[in-house]
Each structure stands twice: as C-alpha cells, then as structure tokens.
Design a protein around this motif. Sequence first.
Motif, PDB file in Angstrom:
ATOM      1  N   ILE A  21      21.990 -30.031  26.881  1.00 41.19           N
ATOM      2  CA  ILE A  21      20.855 -29.287  27.421  1.00 41.19           C
ATOM      3  C   ILE A  21      20.465 -28.271  26.359  1.00 41.19           C
ATOM      4  CG2 ILE A  21      19.995 -27.886  29.343  1.00 41.19           C
ATOM      5  CD1 ILE A  21      21.198 -30.633  30.198  1.00 41.19           C
ATOM      6  N   HIS A  22      19.251 -28.394  25.830  1.00 35.36           N
ATOM      7  CA  HIS A  22      18.817 -27.518  24.746  1.00 35.36           C
ATOM      8  C   HIS A  22      17.579 -26.733  25.168  1.00 35.36           C
ATOM      9  CE1 HIS A  22      18.260 -26.019  20.714  1.00 35.36           C
ATOM     10  NE2 HIS A  22      16.995 -26.419  20.758  1.00 35.36           N
ATOM     11  N   PHE A  23      17.681 -25.405  25.087  1.00 32.21           N
ATOM     12  CA  PHE A  23      16.573 -24.517  25.408  1.00 32.21           C
ATOM     13  C   PHE A  23      15.851 -24.107  24.128  1.00 32.21           C
ATOM     14  CE2 PHE A  23      19.286 -23.891  29.104  1.00 32.21           C
ATOM     15  CZ  PHE A  23      18.368 -23.801  30.140  1.00 32.21           C
ATOM     16  N   ALA A  24      14.518 -24.173  24.143  1.00 34.22           N
ATOM     17  CA  ALA A  24      13.718 -23.638  23.037  1.00 34.22           C
ATOM     18  C   ALA A  24      13.847 -22.117  23.067  1.00 34.22           C
ATOM     19  CB  ALA A  24      12.264 -24.057  23.196  1.00 34.22           C
ATOM     20  N   ASN A  25      13.373 -21.449  22.029  1.00 31.40           N
ATOM     21  CA  ASN A  25      13.563 -19.998  21.943  1.00 31.40           C
ATOM     22  C   ASN A  25      12.520 -19.200  22.735  1.00 31.40           C
ATOM     23  OD1 ASN A  25      11.420 -20.357  20.039  1.00 31.40           O
ATOM     24  ND2 ASN A  25      12.053 -18.505  18.967  1.00 31.40           N
ATOM     25  N   GLN A  26      12.040 -19.752  23.822  1.00 29.77           N
ATOM     26  CA  GLN A  26      11.157 -19.000  24.705  1.00 29.77           C
ATOM     27  C   GLN A  26      11.942 -18.122  25.674  1.00 29.77           C
ATOM     28  OE1 GLN A  26       8.350 -21.585  26.614  1.00 29.77           O
ATOM     29  NE2 GLN A  26       7.236 -21.937  24.724  1.00 29.77           N
ATOM     30  N   LYS A  27      13.233 -18.245  25.656  1.00 32.46           N
ATOM     31  CA  LYS A  27      14.126 -17.420  26.471  1.00 32.46           C
ATOM     32  C   LYS A  27      15.434 -17.243  25.716  1.00 32.46           C
ATOM     33  CE  LYS A  27      16.893 -19.328  29.528  1.00 32.46           C
ATOM     34  NZ  LYS A  27      17.665 -18.321  28.962  1.00 32.46           N
ATOM     35  N   VAL A  28      16.120 -16.161  25.986  1.00 37.00           N
ATOM     36  CA  VAL A  28      17.415 -15.907  25.355  1.00 37.00           C
ATOM     37  C   VAL A  28      18.504 -16.644  26.133  1.00 37.00           C
ATOM     38  CG1 VAL A  28      19.160 -14.109  24.961  1.00 37.00           C
ATOM     39  CG2 VAL A  28      16.771 -13.691  24.368  1.00 37.00           C
ATOM     40  N   LEU A  29      19.393 -17.280  25.391  1.00 33.80           N
ATOM     41  CA  LEU A  29      20.572 -17.903  25.973  1.00 33.80           C
ATOM     42  C   LEU A  29      21.773 -17.140  25.438  1.00 33.80           C
ATOM     43  CD1 LEU A  29      21.459 -20.289  27.778  1.00 33.80           C
ATOM     44  CD2 LEU A  29      21.833 -21.588  25.685  1.00 33.80           C
ATOM     45  N   ASP A  30      22.383 -16.346  26.295  1.00 34.84           N
ATOM     46  CA  ASP A  30      23.506 -15.492  25.890  1.00 34.84           C
ATOM     47  C   ASP A  30      24.578 -15.560  26.973  1.00 34.84           C
ATOM     48  OD1 ASP A  30      25.077 -13.683  24.532  1.00 34.84           O
ATOM     49  OD2 ASP A  30      24.024 -11.929  25.333  1.00 34.84           O
ATOM     50  N   SER A  40      22.736 -25.513  24.554  1.00 35.42           N
ATOM     51  CA  SER A  40      22.395 -24.797  23.330  1.00 35.42           C
ATOM     52  C   SER A  40      21.064 -24.083  23.495  1.00 35.42           C
ATOM     53  CB  SER A  40      22.342 -25.755  22.131  1.00 35.42           C
ATOM     54  OG  SER A  40      21.403 -26.787  22.364  1.00 35.42           O
ATOM     55  N   GLY A  41      20.860 -23.123  22.614  1.00 32.79           N
ATOM     56  CA  GLY A  41      19.630 -22.344  22.648  1.00 32.79           C
ATOM     57  C   GLY A  41      19.712 -21.235  21.620  1.00 32.79           C
ATOM     58  N   TYR A  42      19.039 -20.128  21.901  1.00 32.72           N
ATOM     59  CA  TYR A  42      18.898 -19.071  20.915  1.00 32.72           C
ATOM     60  C   TYR A  42      19.125 -17.699  21.539  1.00 32.72           C
ATOM     61  CZ  TYR A  42      16.892 -22.991  18.515  1.00 32.72           C
ATOM     62  OH  TYR A  42      16.721 -24.224  17.948  1.00 32.72           O
ATOM     63  N   GLY A  43      19.690 -16.812  20.743  1.00 35.50           N
ATOM     64  CA  GLY A  43      19.917 -15.441  21.172  1.00 35.50           C
ATOM     65  C   GLY A  43      18.736 -14.535  20.881  1.00 35.50           C
TER      66      GLY A  43
END
Length: 187
Positions: free
Chosen positions: A106-115, A134-137
């Motif tokens: 499951i991969h989130f684009a950087n439109q939201k923080v994944l922390d 996965s995603g972005y901080g």
Amino acid sequence: MEIEKFIYCLEAVPDIETTNTTEVVKILEDIALVQDITSIYKACDTIEGLEESLSYLLYEDHNFKDYEIIYLVIPGEANNILMNDYYYSIEEIAELFEGKMTGKVIHFANQKVLDLTDEESQYFLDVTGARAISGYGSTTSKISSTITIDRVFFSMFQENDDLAEVVESMFQKHYNLCKLLDFRLYY
C-alpha cells in the motif's frame, strides 16, 4: 518468465462526475508508455466509493493477484486521509482493507504524511494482510511524489521483489529526493 506487477491507483477527487483528466492519470499513462508498467486508475470522492472500488478489484477483476501495488493518491494529515470533508484514521483505513490486501504494498503519494509508530504499522499490516505500507513524512507542495520518486519506486519494485533492496537502491540513486520527501517503508 518475469511476472509483471500492476499498479491499482485510487485517487481522491472533489467530484467523480467531473471529467477532467488529473495529473495522476497523465503520469500513469506516461509510466505505462515509458516504463512499461501497467496500471488501473479509479477516482473516488467518498469513502464508500473507495470501498466500492476495492471491492470491485477484489471480487470482479480476475487479475487481482497481479496488482502488487495499491497506490493511494489521497490528501490528508498525518496518518489520516481526507475524503468528502471527513478525516479517516489509519486504523479506519486498515479496517476498511481488513484481510483484503494480502501480499500487497500500500503506497501513499505525498499528499498526506505517513508517520507510523511500530505499533501502528504492525496493526495496519496485521489487519490488512499487506506486505508493506509506504509513503512520505513530508507533504511539500513544491514537489509531487507522483511526478518524481513514485515513478522510481514503481520501476525499481518492478525489477526487484526485495523491498529492502529497493529502498536501499532508491536512497543510493536519489538520496536528496528521498530525504526531501522523507520516503518511508514499513514492513
């Protein structure tokens, strides 16, 4: 024979009745042409639409096993997604996907923080059956992960099934971008 890994992209849009082609659709088309990575795209404007799209994928699409990446382009805040003016927590998302994502990334684009904490990520993985999340901080508005590093992630994952090696290679080849967007993988 190499097994192709498909991407199933769900994007939150204000209104699915609007016929505008989004930036995400254009990028996925380019990824298909340039990188030869097949994807299916579905727009959603409500959580019910998201759930319906997942149900269709699970129960109607006979190629579901080929979709290894579930790509979520949905805005929100840290560990929440925003759909139709309502925030849904990562726990609610896990329950929505309960037992349906076995072996998927499951991969989130950087439109939201994944922390996520270790406990939160383990809960998500256990409940959904997903292989990784996965995603972005960072949600910097200056750079869209869809245009930049997501392409790299999808391409490298297409070539190598070992997620740890993929992430290591991403940081070796695109360190500044991975650090700027704070790429994260929980598995």
